[in-house]
Design an enzyme around this catalytic site. Structure first.
Site, PDB file in Angstrom:
ATOM      1  N   THR A   1     -16.559  -6.797 -43.743  1.00 21.74           N
ATOM      2  CA  THR A   1     -16.303  -5.498 -44.346  1.00 21.74           C
ATOM      3  C   THR A   1     -17.289  -5.157 -45.456  1.00 21.74           C
ATOM      4  O   THR A   1     -17.713  -4.006 -45.599  1.00 21.74           O
ATOM      5  CB  THR A   1     -14.868  -5.463 -44.911  1.00 21.74           C
ATOM      6  OG1 THR A   1     -13.938  -5.680 -43.840  1.00 21.74           O
ATOM      7  CG2 THR A   1     -14.566  -4.124 -45.561  1.00 21.74           C
TER       8      THR A   1
ATOM      9  N   ASP B   1     -18.197 -10.411 -36.709  1.00 19.03           N
ATOM     10  CA  ASP B   1     -16.879 -10.219 -37.296  1.00 19.03           C
ATOM     11  C   ASP B   1     -16.311 -11.587 -37.609  1.00 19.03           C
ATOM     12  O   ASP B   1     -16.524 -12.552 -36.861  1.00 19.03           O
ATOM     13  CB  ASP B   1     -15.975  -9.486 -36.296  1.00 19.03           C
ATOM     14  CG  ASP B   1     -14.609  -9.176 -36.892  1.00 19.03           C
ATOM     15  OD1 ASP B   1     -14.449  -8.080 -37.450  1.00 19.03           O
ATOM     16  OD2 ASP B   1     -13.712 -10.033 -36.794  1.00 19.03           O
ATOM     17  N   SER B   2     -15.579 -11.680 -38.699  1.00 23.93           N
ATOM     18  CA  SER B   2     -15.110 -13.009 -39.111  1.00 23.93           C
ATOM     19  C   SER B   2     -14.172 -13.639 -38.087  1.00 23.93           C
ATOM     20  O   SER B   2     -14.052 -14.864 -38.036  1.00 23.93           O
ATOM     21  CB  SER B   2     -14.432 -12.945 -40.480  1.00 23.93           C
ATOM     22  OG  SER B   2     -13.286 -12.146 -40.449  1.00 23.93           O
ATOM     23  N   SER B   3     -13.531 -12.845 -37.258  1.00 23.25           N
ATOM     24  CA  SER B   3     -12.661 -13.407 -36.221  1.00 23.25           C
ATOM     25  C   SER B   3     -13.458 -14.131 -35.142  1.00 23.25           C
ATOM     26  O   SER B   3     -12.900 -14.929 -34.376  1.00 23.25           O
ATOM     27  CB  SER B   3     -11.821 -12.300 -35.583  1.00 23.25           C
ATOM     28  OG  SER B   3     -10.972 -11.705 -36.534  1.00 23.25           O
TER      29      SER B   3
ATOM     30  N   THR C   1     -13.472 -11.655 -44.650  1.00 23.64           N
ATOM     31  CA  THR C   1     -12.473 -12.417 -45.404  1.00 23.64           C
ATOM     32  C   THR C   1     -11.554 -13.278 -44.536  1.00 23.64           C
ATOM     33  O   THR C   1     -11.055 -14.303 -45.001  1.00 23.64           O
ATOM     34  CB  THR C   1     -11.596 -11.469 -46.250  1.00 23.64           C
ATOM     35  OG1 THR C   1     -10.941 -10.533 -45.390  1.00 23.64           O
ATOM     36  CG2 THR C   1     -12.442 -10.716 -47.265  1.00 23.64           C
TER      37      THR C   1
ATOM     38  N   THR D   1       1.049 -29.988 -45.190  1.00 19.74           N
ATOM     39  CA  THR D   1       2.257 -29.224 -45.478  1.00 19.74           C
ATOM     40  C   THR D   1       2.119 -27.753 -45.097  1.00 19.74           C
ATOM     41  O   THR D   1       1.033 -27.168 -45.207  1.00 19.74           O
ATOM     42  CB  THR D   1       2.643 -29.318 -46.964  1.00 19.74           C
ATOM     43  OG1 THR D   1       3.822 -28.541 -47.205  1.00 19.74           O
ATOM     44  CG2 THR D   1       1.537 -28.826 -47.882  1.00 19.74           C
ATOM     45  N   GLN D   2       3.215 -27.154 -44.664  1.00 20.97           N
ATOM     46  CA  GLN D   2       3.262 -25.716 -44.403  1.00 20.97           C
ATOM     47  C   GLN D   2       3.291 -24.909 -45.699  1.00 20.97           C
ATOM     48  O   GLN D   2       2.993 -23.711 -45.681  1.00 20.97           O
ATOM     49  CB  GLN D   2       4.524 -25.362 -43.597  1.00 20.97           C
ATOM     50  CG  GLN D   2       4.570 -25.931 -42.204  1.00 20.97           C
ATOM     51  CD  GLN D   2       5.861 -25.563 -41.484  1.00 20.97           C
ATOM     52  OE1 GLN D   2       6.589 -24.656 -41.909  1.00 20.97           O
ATOM     53  NE2 GLN D   2       6.154 -26.270 -40.403  1.00 20.97           N
ATOM     54  N   CYS D   3       3.672 -25.546 -46.787  1.00 17.95           N
ATOM     55  CA  CYS D   3       3.828 -24.821 -48.050  1.00 17.95           C
ATOM     56  C   CYS D   3       2.479 -24.335 -48.563  1.00 17.95           C
ATOM     57  O   CYS D   3       1.444 -24.967 -48.346  1.00 17.95           O
ATOM     58  CB  CYS D   3       4.479 -25.720 -49.099  1.00 17.95           C
ATOM     59  SG  CYS D   3       6.145 -26.254 -48.651  1.00 17.95           S
TER      60      CYS D   3
END
Length: 344
Positions: free
Chosen positions: A17, A61-63, A93, A280-282
């Site tokens: 972007t 593109d970042s994807s 990003t 961890t998912q946290c």
């Protein structure tokens, strides 16, 4: 201390972007010509630095970022390493934290700043965060004391904070403060002045030489644990052809179900030479395997603790080690050891 006119910075535009402007013909967003970046950000002329640019062709593109693009980024830095004092990588990003993490492992012996930045709004808009992010990234990359860079690391600069690249994660798709470093303090904070937190900055060995690693093995998977997860899913993942490693995203401090079939399936995968990395998912905090009964069995099975690593750094570190190391034992040892400040 170099004079401003002697400080040289290379901008590497990969896509994203930040480098977009509106096409006056059809109104769509198109990438700008970074050789004329001062037309869009004339403030750069006031620095007095030697600022040059290199753009990917085509931009990405970042994807669409993958290890092949990481290698292209690293090669651009390698080729120009002796000619510039610092590098600013302009990047979309969405996958910036992955790229910054990957680059931290690839650029062994780095002793110059590599600052990733981008924006949530195109630089061609009147109201954009891209202008400030770009200007400050360049200033940080050019900052020296006693002839040496203040921040000789791979970093991300976004919305007034400079963070270690492999400690950073994207947490917002809407706000201008899109990135966060949940388990490591910022390397610099920007207000009226740039305040460098030198105690948290990593400095290379004296006379370090850059060595660029360019091999990744992408035969990995991420398995996110959730209540009610069934064996069919687990087996579909672990039986993926040529799979070498699994990042298992667990609850809290590294906990997962204690179903006997679950532990048996993990053991079988490890017994066949597979590697399982527990993350961890946290958003913040650390894996502490063995703290609770629900993680003790995984520890006994040979699952490796990811400690306080981010999801993005876990992916890039595992792919990097699978491409670099000759044995599972070496990979396991390196996974649990801080290599470039990515874990405690």
């Amino acid at each position: 201390m170099k004079d401003k006119k002697d400080v040289s910075i290379l901008l590497i535009y990969t896509g994203g972007t930040i480098g977009m402007v509106h096409d006056p013909v059809n109104g769509s967003l198109v990438p700008i010509d970074f050789s004329h970046i001062t037309d869009h950000v004339p403030e750069l002329l006031k620095f007095g630095y030697d600022i040059r640019s290199f753009s990917f062709d085509p931009v990405k593109d970042s994807s669409d970022i993958d290890p092949a693009i990481w290698i292209k980024m690293a090669e651009a830095i390698e080729k120009n390493y002796n000619d510039f004092d610092g590098f600013v990588v302009l990047h979309g990003t969405d996958t910036m934290a992955y790229s910054a993490s990957a680059m931290s492992f690839m650029l062994e012996g780095l002793d110059k700043p590599v600052i990733f930045t981008g924006s949530q709004l195109p630089i061609g808009l009147l109201r954009t965060d891209g202008r400030e992010n770009l200007i400050t990234s360049i200033e940080i990359a050019a900052t020296m004391e006693q002839g040496k860079p203040v921040v000789p690391e791979v970093c991300i600069y976004f919305d007034n904070k400079l963070t270690r690249g492999n400690r950073t994660t994207k947490f917002s798709a809407e706000h201008l403060n899109a990135f966060n470093s949940p388990n490591y303090p910022p390397l610099a904070e920007v207000g009226l002045h740039i305040k460098f937190n030198r105690n948290y900055i990593s400095y290379p060995a004296i006379n370090a030489e850059l060595k660029v690693h360019k091999t990744f093995n992408t035969n990995i998977a991420i398995l996110k644990i959730f209540p009610g997860i069934n064996r069919n899913l687990i087996q579909a993942v672990i039986n993926t052809k040529d799979l070498r490693g699994i990042i298992i995203e667990t609850f809290g401090s590294g906990n997962a179900p204690t179903y006997s079939w679950f532990i048996d399936d993990l053991k079988n995968f490890i017994r066949k030479g597979g590697i399982i990395f527990n993350v961890t998912q946290c958003h913040g905090g650390s894996v502490e395997m063995g703290l609770y009964e629900t993680s003790r069995e995984m520890l006994a099975a040979g699952v490796v603790s990811g400690k306080d690593i981010t999801s993005e750094a876990s992916v890039t570190k595992l792919m990097y080690l699978l491409g670099k190391c000759s044995s599972s034992e070496e990979i396991i040892e390196c996974l649990g050891t801080p290599m470039v400040g990515e874990i405690v």
